[in-house]
Motif scaffolding. Structure first.
Motif, PDB file in Angstrom:
ATOM      1  N   SER A 187       3.580   3.154   3.495  1.00 60.17           N
ATOM      2  CA  SER A 187       2.182   1.968   4.948  1.00 60.17           C
ATOM      3  C   SER A 187       1.554   1.114   4.152  1.00 60.17           C
ATOM      4  CB  SER A 187       0.958   3.423   5.010  1.00 60.17           C
ATOM      5  OG  SER A 187      -0.207   3.682   3.771  1.00 60.17           O
ATOM      6  N   SER A 188       0.831   0.520   5.481  1.00 57.94           N
ATOM      7  CA  SER A 188       0.030  -0.634   5.191  1.00 57.94           C
ATOM      8  C   SER A 188      -0.915  -0.093   4.358  1.00 57.94           C
ATOM      9  CB  SER A 188      -0.217  -0.927   6.437  1.00 57.94           C
ATOM     10  OG  SER A 188       0.690  -1.616   7.625  1.00 57.94           O
ATOM     11  N   THR A 189      -2.179   0.649   4.880  1.00 60.57           N
ATOM     12  CA  THR A 189      -3.244   0.733   4.146  1.00 60.57           C
ATOM     13  C   THR A 189      -2.775   0.973   2.235  1.00 60.57           C
ATOM     14  OG1 THR A 189      -2.934   3.245   4.641  1.00 60.57           O
ATOM     15  CG2 THR A 189      -4.584   2.346   5.683  1.00 60.57           C
ATOM     16  N   LEU A 190      -1.655   1.561   2.267  1.00 58.22           N
ATOM     17  CA  LEU A 190      -1.202   1.711   1.009  1.00 58.22           C
ATOM     18  C   LEU A 190      -1.206   0.315   0.254  1.00 58.22           C
ATOM     19  CD1 LEU A 190      -0.384   3.132  -1.827  1.00 58.22           C
ATOM     20  CD2 LEU A 190       2.458   3.377  -1.338  1.00 58.22           C
ATOM     21  N   ILE A 191      -0.169  -0.496   0.711  1.00 56.27           N
ATOM     22  CA  ILE A 191      -0.237  -2.066   0.139  1.00 56.27           C
ATOM     23  C   ILE A 191      -1.502  -2.237   0.586  1.00 56.27           C
ATOM     24  CG2 ILE A 191       1.634  -4.255   0.900  1.00 56.27           C
ATOM     25  CD1 ILE A 191       3.209  -2.562   2.511  1.00 56.27           C
ATOM     26  N   LEU A 192      -1.902  -2.519   1.253  1.00 56.69           N
ATOM     27  CA  LEU A 192      -3.631  -3.348   1.217  1.00 56.69           C
ATOM     28  C   LEU A 192      -4.211  -2.738  -0.446  1.00 56.69           C
ATOM     29  CD1 LEU A 192      -4.543  -3.436   4.987  1.00 56.69           C
ATOM     30  CD2 LEU A 192      -3.752  -5.572   3.595  1.00 56.69           C
ATOM     31  N   ALA A 193      -4.455  -2.197  -0.285  1.00 58.14           N
ATOM     32  CA  ALA A 193      -4.967  -0.833  -1.157  1.00 58.14           C
ATOM     33  C   ALA A 193      -4.297  -1.745  -2.536  1.00 58.14           C
ATOM     34  CB  ALA A 193      -5.066   0.800  -1.844  1.00 58.14           C
ATOM     35  N   VAL A 194      -2.868  -1.405  -2.676  1.00 56.80           N
ATOM     36  CA  VAL A 194      -2.284  -2.000  -3.940  1.00 56.80           C
ATOM     37  C   VAL A 194      -2.578  -3.330  -3.904  1.00 56.80           C
ATOM     38  CG1 VAL A 194       0.133  -3.090  -5.346  1.00 56.80           C
ATOM     39  CG2 VAL A 194      -0.450  -0.516  -3.678  1.00 56.80           C
ATOM     40  N   LEU A 195      -2.793  -4.449  -2.677  1.00 49.37           N
ATOM     41  CA  LEU A 195      -2.958  -5.819  -3.266  1.00 49.37           C
ATOM     42  C   LEU A 195      -4.981  -6.020  -3.677  1.00 49.37           C
ATOM     43  CD1 LEU A 195      -1.131  -7.503  -0.026  1.00 49.37           C
ATOM     44  CD2 LEU A 195      -0.779  -7.330  -2.379  1.00 49.37           C
ATOM     45  N   HIS A 196      -5.789  -5.437  -2.918  1.00 52.00           N
ATOM     46  CA  HIS A 196      -6.608  -5.249  -2.997  1.00 52.00           C
ATOM     47  C   HIS A 196      -7.781  -4.823  -4.474  1.00 52.00           C
ATOM     48  CE1 HIS A 196      -6.151  -7.028   0.659  1.00 52.00           C
ATOM     49  NE2 HIS A 196      -7.368  -7.408   0.485  1.00 52.00           N
ATOM     50  N   VAL A 395      -6.490  -6.561  10.765  1.00 52.17           N
ATOM     51  CA  VAL A 395      -8.323  -6.469  10.222  1.00 52.17           C
ATOM     52  C   VAL A 395      -8.395  -7.178   8.990  1.00 52.17           C
ATOM     53  CG1 VAL A 395     -10.276  -5.079  10.121  1.00 52.17           C
ATOM     54  CG2 VAL A 395      -8.445  -4.747  11.743  1.00 52.17           C
ATOM     55  N   ALA A 396      -7.386  -6.698   7.998  1.00 54.31           N
ATOM     56  CA  ALA A 396      -7.726  -7.308   6.478  1.00 54.31           C
ATOM     57  C   ALA A 396      -7.553  -8.297   6.593  1.00 54.31           C
ATOM     58  CB  ALA A 396      -6.951  -6.228   5.677  1.00 54.31           C
ATOM     59  N   GLY A 399     -10.341  -9.904   8.546  1.00 58.13           N
ATOM     60  CA  GLY A 399     -11.607 -10.073   7.556  1.00 58.13           C
ATOM     61  C   GLY A 399     -11.667 -11.133   6.165  1.00 58.13           C
ATOM     62  N   PHE A 400     -10.780 -11.200   5.566  1.00 54.67           N
ATOM     63  CA  PHE A 400     -10.760 -12.084   4.835  1.00 54.67           C
ATOM     64  C   PHE A 400     -10.722 -13.587   5.402  1.00 54.67           C
ATOM     65  CE2 PHE A 400      -8.599 -15.002   2.166  1.00 54.67           C
ATOM     66  CZ  PHE A 400      -8.846 -15.105   0.741  1.00 54.67           C
ATOM     67  N   ASN A 401      -9.986 -13.842   6.296  1.00 51.38           N
ATOM     68  CA  ASN A 401     -10.403 -15.354   6.554  1.00 51.38           C
ATOM     69  C   ASN A 401     -11.724 -15.672   7.390  1.00 51.38           C
ATOM     70  OD1 ASN A 401      -6.969 -17.086   7.296  1.00 51.38           O
ATOM     71  ND2 ASN A 401      -7.254 -14.944   6.910  1.00 51.38           N
ATOM     72  N   ILE A 402     -12.353 -14.842   7.881  1.00 47.91           N
ATOM     73  CA  ILE A 402     -13.991 -14.955   8.318  1.00 47.91           C
ATOM     74  C   ILE A 402     -14.816 -15.271   6.800  1.00 47.91           C
ATOM     75  CG2 ILE A 402     -15.334 -14.312   8.508  1.00 47.91           C
ATOM     76  CD1 ILE A 402     -14.338 -12.997  11.193  1.00 47.91           C
ATOM     77  N   ILE A 403     -14.779 -14.039   6.238  1.00 46.04           N
ATOM     78  CA  ILE A 403     -15.684 -14.898   4.788  1.00 46.04           C
ATOM     79  C   ILE A 403     -14.864 -16.003   3.700  1.00 46.04           C
ATOM     80  CG2 ILE A 403     -15.376 -13.720   1.860  1.00 46.04           C
ATOM     81  CD1 ILE A 403     -15.210 -11.198   3.208  1.00 46.04           C
ATOM     82  N   LEU A 404     -13.366 -16.212   3.804  1.00 43.94           N
ATOM     83  CA  LEU A 404     -13.069 -17.498   3.546  1.00 43.94           C
ATOM     84  C   LEU A 404     -14.158 -18.685   3.924  1.00 43.94           C
ATOM     85  CD1 LEU A 404     -11.721 -18.695   0.767  1.00 43.94           C
ATOM     86  CD2 LEU A 404      -9.750 -18.280   2.683  1.00 43.94           C
ATOM     87  N   ALA A 443     -12.408  -6.665  -0.719  1.00 45.76           N
ATOM     88  CA  ALA A 443     -11.807  -5.575  -1.502  1.00 45.76           C
ATOM     89  C   ALA A 443     -11.913  -4.590  -2.165  1.00 45.76           C
ATOM     90  CB  ALA A 443     -11.494  -6.370  -3.031  1.00 45.76           C
ATOM     91  N   ALA A 444     -12.964  -4.108  -2.310  1.00 41.36           N
ATOM     92  CA  ALA A 444     -13.049  -2.806  -2.488  1.00 41.36           C
ATOM     93  C   ALA A 444     -13.888  -1.964  -1.030  1.00 41.36           C
ATOM     94  CB  ALA A 444     -14.769  -2.819  -3.030  1.00 41.36           C
ATOM     95  N   PHE A 445     -13.739  -2.593  -0.282  1.00 43.64           N
ATOM     96  CA  PHE A 445     -14.372  -2.040   1.535  1.00 43.64           C
ATOM     97  C   PHE A 445     -12.776  -1.618   1.817  1.00 43.64           C
ATOM     98  CE2 PHE A 445     -14.816  -2.658   5.944  1.00 43.64           C
ATOM     99  CZ  PHE A 445     -15.805  -1.583   6.457  1.00 43.64           C
ATOM    100  N   VAL A 446     -12.024  -2.877   2.073  1.00 41.57           N
ATOM    101  CA  VAL A 446     -10.633  -2.279   2.428  1.00 41.57           C
ATOM    102  C   VAL A 446      -9.942  -1.081   1.267  1.00 41.57           C
ATOM    103  CG1 VAL A 446      -7.783  -3.536   2.064  1.00 41.57           C
ATOM    104  CG2 VAL A 446     -10.103  -4.939   2.023  1.00 41.57           C
ATOM    105  N   VAL A 447     -10.117  -0.731   0.216  1.00 42.26           N
ATOM    106  CA  VAL A 447      -9.061  -0.039  -0.581  1.00 42.26           C
ATOM    107  C   VAL A 447     -10.059   1.082  -0.353  1.00 42.26           C
ATOM    108  CG1 VAL A 447      -9.247   0.759  -3.253  1.00 42.26           C
ATOM    109  CG2 VAL A 447      -8.803  -1.293  -2.700  1.00 42.26           C
ATOM    110  N   ILE A 448     -11.513   1.486  -0.182  1.00 43.97           N
ATOM    111  CA  ILE A 448     -11.532   3.025   0.374  1.00 43.97           C
ATOM    112  C   ILE A 448     -12.156   3.206   1.906  1.00 43.97           C
ATOM    113  CG2 ILE A 448     -14.298   3.389   0.131  1.00 43.97           C
ATOM    114  CD1 ILE A 448     -15.255   1.993  -2.024  1.00 43.97           C
ATOM    115  N   VAL A 449     -12.399   2.463   2.376  1.00 45.55           N
ATOM    116  CA  VAL A 449     -12.845   2.340   4.192  1.00 45.55           C
ATOM    117  C   VAL A 449     -11.287   2.359   4.458  1.00 45.55           C
ATOM    118  CG1 VAL A 449     -14.065   1.815   6.217  1.00 45.55           C
ATOM    119  CG2 VAL A 449     -15.225   1.288   3.740  1.00 45.55           C
ATOM    120  N   PHE A 450     -10.601   1.383   5.079  1.00 50.02           N
ATOM    121  CA  PHE A 450      -9.400   1.037   5.934  1.00 50.02           C
ATOM    122  C   PHE A 450      -8.164   2.430   6.041  1.00 50.02           C
ATOM    123  CE2 PHE A 450      -8.835  -3.297   6.688  1.00 50.02           C
ATOM    124  CZ  PHE A 450      -9.936  -3.762   7.430  1.00 50.02           C
TER     125      PHE A 450
END
Length: 457
Positions: A187-196, A395-396, A399-404, A443-450
């Motif tokens: 899933s997309s959330t799994l891949i995002l968790a692995v990356l973040h 969304v990920a 958020g990342f590009n806004i932070i950057l 990154a922690a927000f993406v792993v926990i909340v997404f």
């Protein structure tokens, strides 16, 4: 120590006397100036000895640093630099009291072995390394090595029990989330968790590395330098390991035996162990030999500036927008992160009080190009969300590009003000070190909340 006991002559004092004589022979320096330089040299030696170096190492490094103050001292350092390298690569034999170098080597290799064992343990429960169980190993990749790396720094910095417990709690929480969240397969959330997840856990490593100085800008900047140096050392170790594996496979093929599968099974052990060993090498060299990362920024900053300008020019010429598909966007964001890394290492290597120069103007050009590119990326992501709705990947990325973008934009403002003489360079450094925790926090927000928001899809 041994020489002192046998001859009654202190080797350090003998070396300082040689250095003093060298100055007096090679240059017309007044005695009071030589005395002033010697006081400075002794202060450097004392500081380096307190840092754990032997007398010989401390003297050679101090003389090397004195080269920035006196040309003759610099020449002396060059003529004797071969001794410094010998001291760095050979084990100490002076038996200096409080010397933790032999113990540290044992601790490092023990932790590397523990990381290697940790990544092999799942095989005892039927989770063999391979494509079948790739999602499990992807989710836990950082947990197989980063707790041991943080443990190394916690031991080296002599952190208290409270700090140890905090680090352990952080890694335990990450392990629970990574393994108990009911992610859908691929899933997309799994891949995002692995990356973040590795980015989030890198914050814990930084806290251990700083050893109580994480709240200080200098402590965070030291960790930035360490991160770049570790990446370089790890790449070198990986290249050497790749050559070794290729040669080993070739040798066994020459006698009709295939070693590929066996090496493939043990390769993960080498990958995680090399992280610990690489960190130890960075620690052993830092403050003794000039860091490589800041030097490399001088080479790659112009190249990245040219690459970004060529990219923007091609976009304008062809009228094509940025592809926001996951793989293309990851590669694009990685480019922007590298730009930020170049900025950080340029800041870390620059003298705060030095006036603006041509390289500073080049960095401003690089920042401006990155800002324009990030603006196009944000526009493309926003348009895609407007047309097709919200997804975890979009969304990920947003958020990342806004932070950057915020980081790069304010960095560009501060740098332009510095070039115009309106602000001190230290303001830019403080901004970067203060902003640094934002990335692992996101990154922690993406792993926990997404996963919770998007139903683990």
């Amino acid at each position: 120590m041994v020489e002192h006991a046998l001859t009654g002559v202190d080797p350090l004092e003998n070396q300082i006397a040689q250095w003093r004589s060298y100055l007096q022979r090679r240059a017309a320096i007044r005695p009071q100036d030589v005395a002033e330089l010697e006081d400075h040299l002794r202060g450097e030696v004392a500081a380096l000895r307190d840092g754990g170096l032997s007398d010989d190492e401390a003297f050679l490094v101090a003389v090397k640093r004195m080269g920035a103050l006196d040309a003759i001292s610099n020449e002396f350092a060059r003529e004797h630099s071969d001794r410094l390298w010998k001291q760095l690569v050979m084990a100490r034999s002076d038996g200096a009291p409080g010397d933790r170098a032999p113990l540290e080597m044992v601790v490092v290799f023990a932790l590397a072995m523990m990381a290697a064992i940790a990544i092999k343990l799942p095989a005892l429960f039927g989770l063999e390394w391979g494509e079948k169980h790739a999602p499990f190993y992807a989710r836990n990749a950082s947990l197989f090595v980063l707790p041991f790396l943080a443990g190394y720094f916690a031991w080296k910095r002599v952190l208290g029990q409270r700090a140890w417990m905090g680090l352990a709690a952080g890694f335990a929480a990450a392990a629970i989330i990574a393994n108990l969240y009911p992610f859908e397969a691929r899933s997309s959330t799994l891949i995002l968790a692995v990356l973040h997840l590795p980015i989030a856990l890198w914050l814990l490593v930084g806290i251990a590395y700083a050893g109580g100085r994480w709240r200080q800008g200098e402590g965070r900047m030291d960790f930035v330098r360490f991160s770049g140096e570790l990446a370089i050392y790890y790449a070198l170790i990986a290249l050497g390991g790749g050559v070794l594996v290729a040669i080993t496979i070739g040798m066994f093929q020459a006698i009709g035996v295939s070693a590929e599968k066996l090496l493939e099974q043990w390769l993960p052990c080498a990958m995680v162990g090399a992280v610990i060993v690489g960190a130890w090498l960075v620690e052993a060299k830092q403050g003794v030999i000039e860091n490589m990362a800041p030097v490399l920024t001088r080479l790659f900053t112009p190249l990245f500036a040219v690459a970004l300008l060529a990219f923007l020019g091609t976009m304008a010429w062809t009228g094509r927008g940025i592809d926001i598909e996951r793989n293309a966007l990851i590669a694009f964001d990685l480019l922007l992160v590298l730009v930020l890394g170049l900025l950080l290492y340029s800041i870390s290597a620059r003298e705060r009080e030095a006036p603006p120069g041509a390289f500073d103007r080049l960095l401003v050009l690089l920042l401006a190009s990155a800002l324009v590119a990030d603006t196009f990326a944000l526009a493309a992501i926003a348009a895609r969300i407007s047309a097709f709705g919200f997804t975890p990947n979009r969304v990920a990325a947003l958020g990342f590009n806004i932070i950057l973008f915020v980081n790069l934009a304010w960095s560009a403002v501060l740098y332009v003000r510095f070039l115009r003489g309106r602000k001190a360079f230290a303001r830019l450094e403080r901004w970067q070190t203060a902003y640094l925790p934002v990335f692992p926090a996101w990154a922690a927000f993406v792993v926990i909340v997404f996963p919770l928001v998007f139903g683990f899809r």
